[in-house]
Scaffold this motif. Structure first.
Motif, PDB file in Angstrom:
ATOM      1  N   GLY A  85     -11.932  -8.751   2.811  1.00  0.00           N
ATOM      2  CA  GLY A  85     -10.719  -8.113   2.295  1.00  0.00           C
ATOM      3  C   GLY A  85      -9.520  -8.248   3.201  1.00  0.00           C
ATOM      4  N   ALA A  86      -9.750  -8.634   4.464  1.00  0.00           N
ATOM      5  CA  ALA A  86      -8.625  -8.812   5.381  1.00  0.00           C
ATOM      6  C   ALA A  86      -7.779 -10.027   5.018  1.00  0.00           C
ATOM      7  CB  ALA A  86      -9.145  -8.958   6.814  1.00  0.00           C
ATOM      8  N   ARG A  87      -8.358 -10.976   4.263  1.00  0.00           N
ATOM      9  CA  ARG A  87      -7.667 -12.250   4.034  1.00  0.00           C
ATOM     10  C   ARG A  87      -6.364 -12.080   3.265  1.00  0.00           C
ATOM     11  NH1 ARG A  87     -10.957 -17.378   1.982  1.00  0.00           N
ATOM     12  NH2 ARG A  87     -11.477 -17.351   4.213  1.00  0.00           N
ATOM     13  N   ASP A  88      -6.424 -11.528   2.078  1.00  0.00           N
ATOM     14  CA  ASP A  88      -5.217 -11.411   1.255  1.00  0.00           C
ATOM     15  C   ASP A  88      -4.185 -10.494   1.898  1.00  0.00           C
ATOM     16  OD1 ASP A  88      -6.016 -13.164  -0.677  1.00  0.00           O
ATOM     17  OD2 ASP A  88      -6.830 -11.644  -2.010  1.00  0.00           O
ATOM     18  N   LEU A  89      -4.653  -9.399   2.495  1.00  0.00           N
ATOM     19  CA  LEU A  89      -3.718  -8.448   3.103  1.00  0.00           C
ATOM     20  C   LEU A  89      -2.984  -9.079   4.276  1.00  0.00           C
ATOM     21  CD1 LEU A  89      -2.666  -5.557   2.999  1.00  0.00           C
ATOM     22  CD2 LEU A  89      -4.493  -4.905   4.554  1.00  0.00           C
ATOM     23  N   LEU A  90      -3.705  -9.815   5.119  1.00  0.00           N
ATOM     24  CA  LEU A  90      -3.075 -10.436   6.284  1.00  0.00           C
ATOM     25  C   LEU A  90      -2.299 -11.699   5.923  1.00  0.00           C
ATOM     26  CD1 LEU A  90      -5.734  -9.953   9.100  1.00  0.00           C
ATOM     27  CD2 LEU A  90      -3.496  -8.868   8.861  1.00  0.00           C
ATOM     28  N   SER A 116       4.523  -3.115   6.315  1.00  0.00           N
ATOM     29  CA  SER A 116       4.179  -4.001   5.201  1.00  0.00           C
ATOM     30  C   SER A 116       2.701  -3.892   4.852  1.00  0.00           C
ATOM     31  CB  SER A 116       4.533  -5.449   5.552  1.00  0.00           C
ATOM     32  OG  SER A 116       5.923  -5.612   5.708  1.00  0.00           O
ATOM     33  N   ILE A 117       1.856  -3.824   5.866  1.00  0.00           N
ATOM     34  CA  ILE A 117       0.420  -3.667   5.622  1.00  0.00           C
ATOM     35  C   ILE A 117       0.151  -2.401   4.826  1.00  0.00           C
ATOM     36  CG2 ILE A 117      -1.800  -3.205   6.754  1.00  0.00           C
ATOM     37  CD1 ILE A 117      -0.841  -5.067   9.032  1.00  0.00           C
ATOM     38  N   PHE A 118       0.752  -1.313   5.263  1.00  0.00           N
ATOM     39  CA  PHE A 118       0.538  -0.040   4.572  1.00  0.00           C
ATOM     40  C   PHE A 118       1.112  -0.077   3.161  1.00  0.00           C
ATOM     41  CE2 PHE A 118       1.424   4.451   3.655  1.00  0.00           C
ATOM     42  CZ  PHE A 118       0.175   4.999   3.940  1.00  0.00           C
ATOM     43  N   ILE A 147      -2.297  -6.431  -4.999  1.00  0.00           N
ATOM     44  CA  ILE A 147      -3.309  -7.482  -5.045  1.00  0.00           C
ATOM     45  C   ILE A 147      -4.369  -7.114  -6.079  1.00  0.00           C
ATOM     46  CG2 ILE A 147      -5.034  -8.715  -3.689  1.00  0.00           C
ATOM     47  CD1 ILE A 147      -3.305  -8.114  -1.203  1.00  0.00           C
ATOM     48  N   GLN A 148      -4.755  -8.091  -6.890  1.00  0.00           N
ATOM     49  CA  GLN A 148      -5.631  -7.812  -8.027  1.00  0.00           C
ATOM     50  C   GLN A 148      -7.032  -8.394  -7.817  1.00  0.00           C
ATOM     51  OE1 GLN A 148      -4.413  -5.992 -10.907  1.00  0.00           O
ATOM     52  NE2 GLN A 148      -2.851  -5.595  -9.354  1.00  0.00           N
ATOM     53  N   ARG A 149      -7.948  -7.969  -8.673  1.00  0.00           N
ATOM     54  CA  ARG A 149      -9.300  -8.524  -8.667  1.00  0.00           C
ATOM     55  C   ARG A 149      -9.261 -10.024  -8.931  1.00  0.00           C
ATOM     56  NH1 ARG A 149     -11.115  -3.939 -12.873  1.00  0.00           N
ATOM     57  NH2 ARG A 149     -11.481  -2.212 -11.447  1.00  0.00           N
ATOM     58  N   PRO A 150     -10.251 -10.743  -8.422  1.00  0.00           N
ATOM     59  CA  PRO A 150     -11.491 -10.314  -7.755  1.00  0.00           C
ATOM     60  C   PRO A 150     -11.366 -10.126  -6.259  1.00  0.00           C
ATOM     61  CG  PRO A 150     -11.540 -12.677  -8.068  1.00  0.00           C
ATOM     62  CD  PRO A 150     -10.237 -12.203  -8.669  1.00  0.00           C
ATOM     63  N   SER A 151     -10.157 -10.054  -5.729  1.00  0.00           N
ATOM     64  CA  SER A 151      -9.978  -9.887  -4.287  1.00  0.00           C
ATOM     65  C   SER A 151     -10.640  -8.594  -3.815  1.00  0.00           C
ATOM     66  CB  SER A 151      -8.492  -9.850  -3.945  1.00  0.00           C
ATOM     67  OG  SER A 151      -8.304  -9.495  -2.593  1.00  0.00           O
ATOM     68  N   PRO A 152     -11.360  -8.641  -2.681  1.00  0.00           N
ATOM     69  CA  PRO A 152     -11.929  -7.413  -2.101  1.00  0.00           C
ATOM     70  C   PRO A 152     -10.922  -6.679  -1.225  1.00  0.00           C
ATOM     71  CG  PRO A 152     -12.691  -9.312  -0.862  1.00  0.00           C
ATOM     72  CD  PRO A 152     -11.800  -9.847  -1.956  1.00  0.00           C
ATOM     73  N   ASP A 153      -9.661  -6.692  -1.620  1.00  0.00           N
ATOM     74  CA  ASP A 153      -8.599  -6.046  -0.851  1.00  0.00           C
ATOM     75  C   ASP A 153      -8.950  -4.588  -0.588  1.00  0.00           C
ATOM     76  OD1 ASP A 153      -5.643  -5.833   0.034  1.00  0.00           O
ATOM     77  OD2 ASP A 153      -5.841  -4.267  -1.497  1.00  0.00           O
ATOM     78  N   TRP A 154      -8.575  -4.113   0.591  1.00  0.00           N
ATOM     79  CA  TRP A 154      -8.965  -2.772   1.008  1.00  0.00           C
ATOM     80  C   TRP A 154      -8.363  -1.685   0.123  1.00  0.00           C
ATOM     81  CZ3 TRP A 154      -7.419  -4.239   6.663  1.00  0.00           C
ATOM     82  CH2 TRP A 154      -8.371  -5.122   7.182  1.00  0.00           C
ATOM     83  N   GLY A 155      -7.087  -1.788  -0.192  1.00  0.00           N
ATOM     84  CA  GLY A 155      -6.476  -0.783  -1.052  1.00  0.00           C
ATOM     85  C   GLY A 155      -7.082  -0.764  -2.436  1.00  0.00           C
TER      86      GLY A 155
END
Length: 316
Positions: A105-110, A249-251, A263-271
């Motif tokens: 999940g760190a990928r899309d966020l970072l 920005s992260i928050f 960020i939408q599915r199927p991403s395992p984004d933390w939020g």
């Protein structure tokens, strides 16, 4: 007839002054870097951010299970399963390994949040330098626009824009998800006025100093003065502003994902993971929410530690 006997000497003197200035800047950079390396907060922040960056780059090549499916979850018969030796962070409601999903999940966020912060820094710095340097009607006009944007709540505007553009195919030709590109532009637009105000205040304190006046008397262009004279002297506040904006920005991106417009599915984004699992909390199934929330907290705190350390060093 013009006396040219002193021209070579004047040219050599100007060259010596420029060389001394460059040497002083290099010495100052080395000294700041030495001070940063001696600050525990900076080291801790860099280590934590480095871990998450490594997870984002390596992705599913280092995760213990497939973060998108439950086919490897043979140790969990009835998900969600609590943390155990087989699944250190437990599994979610459909049996997917939470540790694998947190790492992935760190990928899309970072990718989204720092890119938005850098874009906001570039546009905000240009806008702030123009406002602070030219002043007059240019500053008055742009300041009113900036103040109008600053009056708007960041998250609410982000929700509105992203909701209205949910079906947008904007920038679909770009190699990665056009939805993420849109989020980058929206977050960058929201933070640009804040950066512009900070840079403007810094430029106002520099534009009337002796080195700027000297450059004007030499006949240098405004563009040259802003980019070659003022910009190198305001690098410190700009670097600090960048690190601060990355944390915000992260928050912000995580908040938008939690609210369903980021960020939408199927991403395992933390939020997004917190939003999908929050209904499990009343049933005392805390792990699907806790570990993604801790991931956001550690990353934001680490970025803030770096920002505080840089600000302290540059203000010395």
């Amino acid at each position: 007839m013009t006396d040219t006997t002193n021209l070579p000497a004047a040219g050599n003197e100007a060259s010596d002054v420029l060389q001394r200035s460059l040497t002083e800047r290099k010495t100052a950079r080395r000294e700041r870097w030495r001070l940063l390396r001696r600050r525990p907060g900076f080291i801790i922040g860099v280590v934590i951010v480095g871990i998450w960056v490594f997870c984002a780059i390596a992705g599913d090549r280092i995760t213990p299970y497939d973060p998108f499916t439950d086919r490897d979850s043979k140790y969990c018969a009835r998900p969600p399963c609590p943390p155990s030796g087989a699944h250190w962070f437990g599994t979610d409601q459909i049996g997917r390994d939470i540790m694998s999903r947190v790492m992935m999940g760190a990928r899309d966020l970072l990718l989204v949040a720092p890119t938005a912060a850098v874009l906001a820094l570039i546009t905000g710095s240009v806008l702030g330098m123009v406002m602070g340097y030219y002043r007059g009607w240019v500053d008055n006009l742009l300041s009113r626009v900036v103040e109008a944007f600053l009056a708007l709540p960041v998250v609410m505007v982000g929700i509105l824009v992203l909701t209205l553009s949910r079906s947008s195919d904007l920038l679909s030709a770009i190699s990665f998800d056009s939805r993420n590109v849109l989020i980058i532009y929206v977050v960058a637009l929201l933070f640009t006025p804040i950066v512009a105000r900070t840079v403007r205040a810094t430029v106002l304190g520099e534009r009337d100093l002796d080195y700027v006046v000297s450059a004007r008397l030499r006949g240098e262009s405004n563009l040259f003065i802003m980019t070659r004279e003022i910009l190198p002297n305001i690098t410190g506040p700009i670097v600090v502003e960048l690190t601060v904006r990355i944390g915000y920005s992260i928050f912000t991106v995580a908040t938008l994902s939690f609210l369903g417009v980021g960020i939408q599915r199927p991403s395992p984004d933390w939020g997004l993971a917190i939003a999908e699992s929050r209904d499990l909390l009343p049933a005392d199934q805390w792990w699907p929410v806790t570990f993604p929330a801790l991931a956001i907290a550690t990353l934001v705190v680490a970025v803030n530690l770096i920002a505080d350390s840089i600000q302290t060093v540059y203000e010395r």
